[in-house]
Every structure is written in structure tokens, then in C-alpha cells.
Design an enzyme around this catalytic site. Structure first.
Site, short mmCIF file in Angstrom:
data_model
loop_
_atom_site.label_atom_id
_atom_site.label_comp_id
_atom_site.label_asym_id
_atom_site.label_seq_id
_atom_site.Cartn_x
_atom_site.Cartn_y
_atom_site.Cartn_z
N ASN A 9 0.87 -1.18 0.00
CA ASN A 9 0.00 0.00 0.00
C ASN A 9 0.91 1.22 0.00
O ASN A 9 1.48 1.58 1.03
CB ASN A 9 -0.89 -0.02 1.26
CG ASN A 9 -1.69 1.26 1.40
OD1 ASN A 9 -1.79 2.06 0.47
ND2 ASN A 9 -2.28 1.47 2.57
N TRP A 10 1.02 1.84 -1.16
CA TRP A 10 1.96 2.96 -1.29
C TRP A 10 1.44 4.23 -0.63
O TRP A 10 2.16 5.20 -0.49
CB TRP A 10 2.22 3.24 -2.76
CG TRP A 10 3.05 2.20 -3.46
CD1 TRP A 10 3.42 0.97 -2.98
CD2 TRP A 10 3.63 2.30 -4.77
NE1 TRP A 10 4.17 0.30 -3.91
CE2 TRP A 10 4.33 1.09 -5.03
CE3 TRP A 10 3.62 3.29 -5.76
CZ2 TRP A 10 5.01 0.86 -6.22
CZ3 TRP A 10 4.29 3.05 -6.96
CH2 TRP A 10 4.98 1.85 -7.17
N LYS A 11 0.16 4.26 -0.30
CA LYS A 11 -0.47 5.47 0.25
C LYS A 11 -0.22 6.66 -0.69
O LYS A 11 -0.08 6.46 -1.88
CB LYS A 11 0.01 5.74 1.67
CG LYS A 11 -0.05 4.49 2.55
CD LYS A 11 0.06 4.80 4.00
CE LYS A 11 0.15 3.50 4.78
NZ LYS A 11 -0.09 3.66 6.19
N HIS A 96 -9.59 1.13 4.59
CA HIS A 96 -8.32 1.31 5.30
C HIS A 96 -8.57 2.22 6.50
O HIS A 96 -9.39 3.14 6.43
CB HIS A 96 -7.28 1.92 4.36
CG HIS A 96 -5.90 1.90 4.95
ND1 HIS A 96 -5.49 2.84 5.87
CD2 HIS A 96 -4.87 1.04 4.79
CE1 HIS A 96 -4.24 2.55 6.24
NE2 HIS A 96 -3.84 1.47 5.59
N GLU A 98 -7.01 4.60 7.65
CA GLU A 98 -6.84 6.04 7.38
C GLU A 98 -8.09 6.62 6.73
O GLU A 98 -8.44 7.79 6.94
CB GLU A 98 -5.57 6.25 6.53
CG GLU A 98 -4.32 6.07 7.38
CD GLU A 98 -3.10 5.54 6.65
OE1 GLU A 98 -3.04 5.63 5.41
OE2 GLU A 98 -2.20 5.02 7.34
N GLU A 168 -5.75 -5.14 10.20
CA GLU A 168 -4.75 -4.10 10.44
C GLU A 168 -5.07 -3.38 11.75
O GLU A 168 -5.87 -2.43 11.77
CB GLU A 168 -4.77 -3.08 9.31
CG GLU A 168 -4.43 -3.68 7.96
CD GLU A 168 -3.74 -2.66 7.06
OE1 GLU A 168 -2.63 -2.96 6.64
OE2 GLU A 168 -4.29 -1.57 6.82
N GLY A 174 2.08 2.06 10.80
CA GLY A 174 3.03 3.17 10.68
C GLY A 174 3.65 3.57 12.01
O GLY A 174 4.29 4.62 12.11
N SER A 213 3.05 -2.39 10.36
CA SER A 213 4.50 -2.40 10.59
C SER A 213 5.16 -3.75 10.30
O SER A 213 6.05 -4.19 11.03
CB SER A 213 4.82 -1.94 12.03
OG SER A 213 4.38 -0.61 12.22
N GLY A 234 2.62 -1.26 4.32
CA GLY A 234 2.65 0.18 4.06
C GLY A 234 4.09 0.65 3.84
O GLY A 234 4.67 0.47 2.77
N GLY A 235 4.67 1.23 4.89
CA GLY A 235 6.00 1.86 4.78
C GLY A 235 7.04 1.00 4.08
O GLY A 235 7.75 1.49 3.18
#
Ligand code: PEP
Length: 251
Positions: A9-11, A96, A98, A168, A174, A213, A234-235
Site C-alpha cells: 500500500n503505497w499510500k 483502510h 486512514e 490491520e 506506521g 509495521s 505500508g511503509g
């Protein structure tokens, strides 16, 4: 036997140049070793045409980070499932945390987005998860149940044969804090049992990814758990070496 799946997930990150570079590095790395599992990337909307071109016939799945609950019309800022399909997406992340927390998408709204993806042959990757205070109050399973029930009510149990679930925990996204493999497994098992209470066959077939994470250092232990079928990353998905290492851990 469920096939493993790792999705990046590149966001809201990247440029034309960095997208090309990252996809190029992934293709080169994945070309070096045979994988039995699947790999996908959820890129920002504007990079979808470029990514589709670069990923054509490579086997890497392309997806978006959300999808509209409407087909077409006066919905400024939204992107329809048919548009995503036309531009080469095979999946869309929905719900998600977010989106739920920063943009106030409710469970019924997430369910409507999920349903629209299903209707148009786009695989929804349904994110569910609890916030830290909910976990501390012992509400984790209730929260997950509410998020799943909203989708089951609208789209039905059989829709999960054409969907993916991602657990998640919000407190792990994150933050560098990962759920332990045992904590994650307990929730994955609960999710599978919840689906099994509707349909045993669907529950055994649906892939449930863990996200929060995930790093090369913790991926193997998480993916070794019986109900964890891969990861939503993610990251670490923005760094080709880390993401590749996680993909190889999933097998
Ligand atoms: C995510 O945003 O889906 C996620 C899991 O992020 P991270 O891996 O950075 O915690």
C-alpha cells in the site's frame, strides 16, 4: 490450500520517476526467484495508467487504494470501479483505517464500496482493525465483528470468495509497533470463525492478510501462523529490498 498474497500500500507517495524505479526494481527482484504466492501494489490513482503499462503481463497485481460506492455521476473526487478495471486494476483496498478515521468512512459506507467492487469484478481488500483504546478495553473482537457484519449484510457471505480481508490493528500501522504473531493469529482466527459461522467453505477459502509495521525482520514469524495468508504492507513497500524480502518470506 490458500495461495499467499503480499500487497504494497503505497499510500500518497511517489512521483512518476520513483514509481517507474520502484516497479522496475520489484520486477527485477521478483524475476530472480520463483514465487508460489501472489504480489500486488496499491498505487495512487494518478499513477495507475503508468503502472499498468509497466506491469503488463508480469503477474504483479495492480490495485487502487479506494473505490467509489457509485457507478458514475456527480460524485466529485471519486473513482468508479469500472474506471479502475478499464485501467488495469484487479483489486481495490477498501476501509483502510486512514479512510475510516481521517475521512470518516463508516462501516456501512465501506460495505457499499466493497459491494461496488464485487459488482464490477474488482477484488476488494477489506481492511478491518481496532484502535489502541478499543484493544485496551477488550473490545477488539466486537469492533472486528461490527466491521465484518456490515459487509456481510450488504454483500453476502459468498462475496468473500472474491475478496480478501486485511486485519490491520490501527495501533500498529506506521507506528513501528507490530502485533506479535500470536496476537495477530488470535484475531485472524476470530475473523475466519466469524465467516465460518455463515459458511465453512468460504471461511476456509478466504485469504486474510496481516498489516501493521510488517518488516523483513518480523514477516516470517507472522506468515508462519496458520490463519495469516500474507501481508498488507505500508511503509516497507516503498523500499524495493524490504518489500521483496517480505514477499519472499510469504513464499
Ligand atoms: C498500511 O497502511 O496498510 C500499513 C500496514 O502500514 P505500515 O506497514 O506502514 O504499518
Amino acid at each position: 490450500m490458500r495461495r499467499s498474497l503480499v500487497i504494497g500500500n503505497w499510500k500518497m507517495n511517489g512521483t512518476r520517476a520513483s514509481t517507474q524505479q520502484l516497479l522496475g526494481d520489484l520486477l527485477a527482484g521478483l524475476g530472480e526467484k520463483a514465487l508460489t504466492g501472489e504480489v500486488g501494489v496499491g498505487v495512487p490513482f494518478v499513477f495507475i495508467p503508468q503502472a499498468a503499462e509497466q506491469l503488463k503481463n508480469t503477474g504483479i497485481l495492480l490495485g487502487s487504494q479506494n473505490v467509489s460506492d457509485q457507478d458514475a455521476g456527480a460524485y466529485t473526487g471519486e473513482i468508479a470501479a469500472t474506471m479502475l478495471r478499464e485501467f488495469g486494476c484487479s483489486f481495490a483496498i477498501v476501509g483502510h483505517s486512514e479512510r475510516r478515521l481521517l475521512y470518516h468512512e463508516s462501516s456501512p459506507e465501506v460495505a457499499a464500496r466493497y459491494n461496488k467492487a464485487i459488482e464490477h469484478g474488482l477484488t476488494p481488500v477489506l481492511c478491518v482493525g481496532e484502535r489502541l483504546e478499543q484493544r485496551e478495553l477488550g473490545e477488539t473482537f466486537n469492533v472486528i465483528d461490527e466491521q465484518l457484519t456490515a459487509v456481510l449484510a450488504v454483500a453476502g457471505t459468498a462475496s468473500f470468495l472474491r475478496a480478501v480481508i486485511a486485519y490491520e490493528p490501527v495501533w500498529a500501522i506506521g507506528t513501528g509497533k507490530t502485533a506479535t504473531a500470536e496476537q495477530a493469529q488470535a484475531v485472524h482466527e476470530f475473523i475466519r470463525q466469524r465467516i465460518a459461522s455463515e459458511d465453512q467453505h468460504v471461511a476456509q477459502a478466504v485469504r486474510i492478510l496481516y498489516g501493521g509495521s510488517v518488516k523483513p525482520e518480523n514477516a516470517e514469524a507472522l506468515f508462519a501462523m496458520p490463519d495469516i495468508d500474507g501481508g498488507l504492507i505500508g511503509g516497507a513497500s516503498l523500499d524495493a529490498r524490504s518489500f521483496l524480502s517480505i514477499c519472499f518470506s510469504a513464499g
